[in-house]
Scaffold this motif. Structure first.
Motif, PDB file in Angstrom:
ATOM      1  N   GLY A  37       0.806  -1.223   0.000  1.00  0.00           N
ATOM      2  CA  GLY A  37       0.000   0.000   0.000  1.00  0.00           C
ATOM      3  C   GLY A  37       0.840   1.273   0.000  1.00  0.00           C
ATOM      4  O   GLY A  37       0.360   2.347   0.392  1.00  0.00           O
ATOM      5  N   VAL A  38       2.104   1.169  -0.471  1.00  0.00           N
ATOM      6  CA  VAL A  38       2.982   2.350  -0.496  1.00  0.00           C
ATOM      7  C   VAL A  38       3.026   2.902  -1.928  1.00  0.00           C
ATOM      8  O   VAL A  38       3.442   2.201  -2.860  1.00  0.00           O
ATOM      9  N   PRO A  39       2.615   4.162  -2.135  1.00  0.00           N
ATOM     10  CA  PRO A  39       2.621   4.759  -3.476  1.00  0.00           C
ATOM     11  C   PRO A  39       4.040   4.832  -4.068  1.00  0.00           C
ATOM     12  O   PRO A  39       5.013   5.005  -3.325  1.00  0.00           O
ATOM     13  N   VAL A  40       4.121   4.724  -5.393  1.00  0.00           N
ATOM     14  CA  VAL A  40       5.420   4.698  -6.076  1.00  0.00           C
ATOM     15  C   VAL A  40       5.479   5.755  -7.175  1.00  0.00           C
ATOM     16  O   VAL A  40       4.559   5.871  -7.985  1.00  0.00           O
ATOM     17  N   LEU A  41       6.589   6.489  -7.182  1.00  0.00           N
ATOM     18  CA  LEU A  41       6.937   7.365  -8.299  1.00  0.00           C
ATOM     19  C   LEU A  41       8.158   6.717  -8.936  1.00  0.00           C
ATOM     20  O   LEU A  41       9.258   6.733  -8.360  1.00  0.00           O
ATOM     21  N   GLY A  42       7.963   6.085 -10.103  1.00  0.00           N
ATOM     22  CA  GLY A  42       9.029   5.272 -10.689  1.00  0.00           C
ATOM     23  C   GLY A  42       9.657   5.926 -11.897  1.00  0.00           C
ATOM     24  O   GLY A  42       8.999   6.687 -12.618  1.00  0.00           O
ATOM     25  N   GLU A  43      10.935   5.614 -12.116  1.00  0.00           N
ATOM     26  CA  GLU A  43      11.596   6.077 -13.331  1.00  0.00           C
ATOM     27  C   GLU A  43      11.030   5.322 -14.542  1.00  0.00           C
ATOM     28  O   GLU A  43      10.502   4.220 -14.410  1.00  0.00           O
ATOM     29  N   LYS A  44      11.161   5.924 -15.698  1.00  0.00           N
ATOM     30  CA  LYS A  44      10.833   5.210 -16.922  1.00  0.00           C
ATOM     31  C   LYS A  44      11.964   4.205 -17.200  1.00  0.00           C
ATOM     32  O   LYS A  44      13.087   4.464 -16.765  1.00  0.00           O
ATOM     33  N   PRO A  45      11.749   3.102 -17.908  1.00  0.00           N
ATOM     34  CA  PRO A  45      10.444   2.617 -18.342  1.00  0.00           C
ATOM     35  C   PRO A  45       9.686   2.014 -17.160  1.00  0.00           C
ATOM     36  O   PRO A  45      10.286   1.597 -16.183  1.00  0.00           O
TER      37      PRO A  45
END
Ligand SMILES: NC(=O)c1ccc[n+]([C@@H]2O[C@H](COP(=O)([O-])OP(=O)(O)OC[C@H]3O[C@@H](n4cnc5c(N)ncnc54)[C@H](O)[C@@H]3O)[C@@H](O)[C@H]2O)c1
Length: 337
Positions: free
Chosen positions: A91-99
């Motif tokens: 349940g932890v939100p993620v801001l991920g790098e591309k791709p």
């Protein structure tokens, strides 16, 4: 309002850029930085000038020890799935790098897990966050009456060394997603199908195909043509490409650096002459990764969906996958997210 606590995974070049962006955001506090190579984290902490940041080797431990409000994933593409999946499960939100992930199947899975866990997953498509790209988009919608034909040219000649010179399809897989994503952004349309040919000029210093020509059909019938090369010495374009958009009321160009311009027909001019418009940089939430971070933080605070949320971003990934398939098969291929 209290700061949002962040864990950063990955301490390579992009990890350092993220550490700086996190440190510069007043709503965020970086509490832990993870890399399998912990000495990279220690070097990064010194280079960026951070204090009170825990060094961790494994992201599972960092989540357990810190219970962060979100994770920034700047590890290698092969690790994106495992890291994001685990965070979403917790349940932890993620801001991920591309791709978004190493394969399209993994990317689809992650979108599904984000839905199932009702947990935000955003891909940082940082080149969308550019004041002049936003001005180009506004020119198209406000002065051209929409776009029926869009063209982007990307010609550069970098000698990266390392994995890009060894991998298959370096231009399409590692770079073109930025331009494809920008095409969706400025046109406001979605991809329908593509005919693409990738190739490797005989002078190329890349093992995989470093050049490509692609023609996409977009919803509403517009066409987007892309021509690119990573082994094009001389007269290089900007990293953001060189653009032309054509609509019923005129044309607009952007060289990927300066202000975009348009020439718009005067009413009754019947094609002759036109009004010249230069667009000033538009106001956006921040430049590059600072902008994606600002929108992500706003989403956590307000629930407002960022424009590169995973359901949107997978459409840009789908353009890459379909272009590769078209080049392999020699056929026009449907773009399916
Ligand atoms: N948006 C952009 O403009 C842009 C530019 C460059 C790279 N990138 C992306 O950023 C990401 C990172 O790129 P980079 O150039 O920093 O790569 P890099 O290889 O320099 O660094 C990646 C780091 O991740 C670490 N790592 C690998 N697996 C891990 C795991 N399971 N747990 C913790 N750490 C792990 C590695 O040890 C390495 O230090 C990639 O997805 C890349 O495509 C984006």
């Amino acid at each position: 309002m209290s700061d949002l606590q962040a864990v950063l995974v990955g301490a390579g070049g992009m990890g350092r850029a993220w550490a700086r962006a996190l440190a510069a955001n007043p709503d965020v506090r970086l509490v832990s930085w993870v890399d399998l190579l912990t000495e990279r984290v220690a070097d990064g902490i010194k280079a960026v000038g951070l204090s009170d940041v825990a060094i961790e080797e494994h992201f599972e431990g960092a989540l357990l020890h810190n219970r962060p409000d979100f994770v920034v994933d700047a590890a290698v593409p092969d690790a994106h799935y495992e890291i994001t999946r685990h965070c979403l499960d917790q349940g932890v939100p993620v801001l991920g790098e591309k791709p978004m992930a190493a394969t399209f199947e993994e990317a689809r899975d992650l979108v599904m897990f984000s839905e199932r866990s009702s947990t935000l997953f955003v891909v940082s498509q940082n080149r969308r966050y550019n004041t002049r790209l936003a001005a180009f988009k506004d020119l198209i919608s406000e002065h051209l009456g929409g776009v029926g034909q869009l063209n982007a040219e990307f010609y550069r000649a970098p000698h990266f060394g390392g994995f890009r010179e060894e991998m298959g399809s370096p231009l399409l897989v590692d770079m073109a997603i930025h331009t494809f994503d920008a095409a969706r952004y400025v046109s406001g349309a979605d991809p329908v199908s593509v005919l693409c040919s990738e190739f490797n000029p005989e002078w190329s210093w890349y093992r995989g195909a470093a050049s490509a020509v692609a023609e996409f059909e977009f919803t509403g019938g517009a066409r987007f043509s892309y021509q690119g090369s990573w082994c094009a010495p001389g007269l290089e374009t900007s990293w953001d490409s060189s653009w032309r958009a054509i609509g019923p009321l005129g044309s607009a160009t952007w060289d990927g650096g300066g202000n975009p311009v348009a020439e718009v027909l005067r009413p009754g001019a019947n094609g002759a002459g036109g009004e010249h418009i230069e667009a000033a940089p538009a106001t956006i939430s921040g430049d590059g990764i600072s902008g994606t971070l600002a929108d992500f933080v706003k989403a956590l605070r307000t629930g407002e969906k960022p424009m590169t949320e995973c359901h949107d971003n997978i459409k840009s990934f789908a353009m890459v996958v379909a272009a590769l398939e078209s080049s392999r098969s020699g056929r026009r291929v449907a773009v399916e997210a």
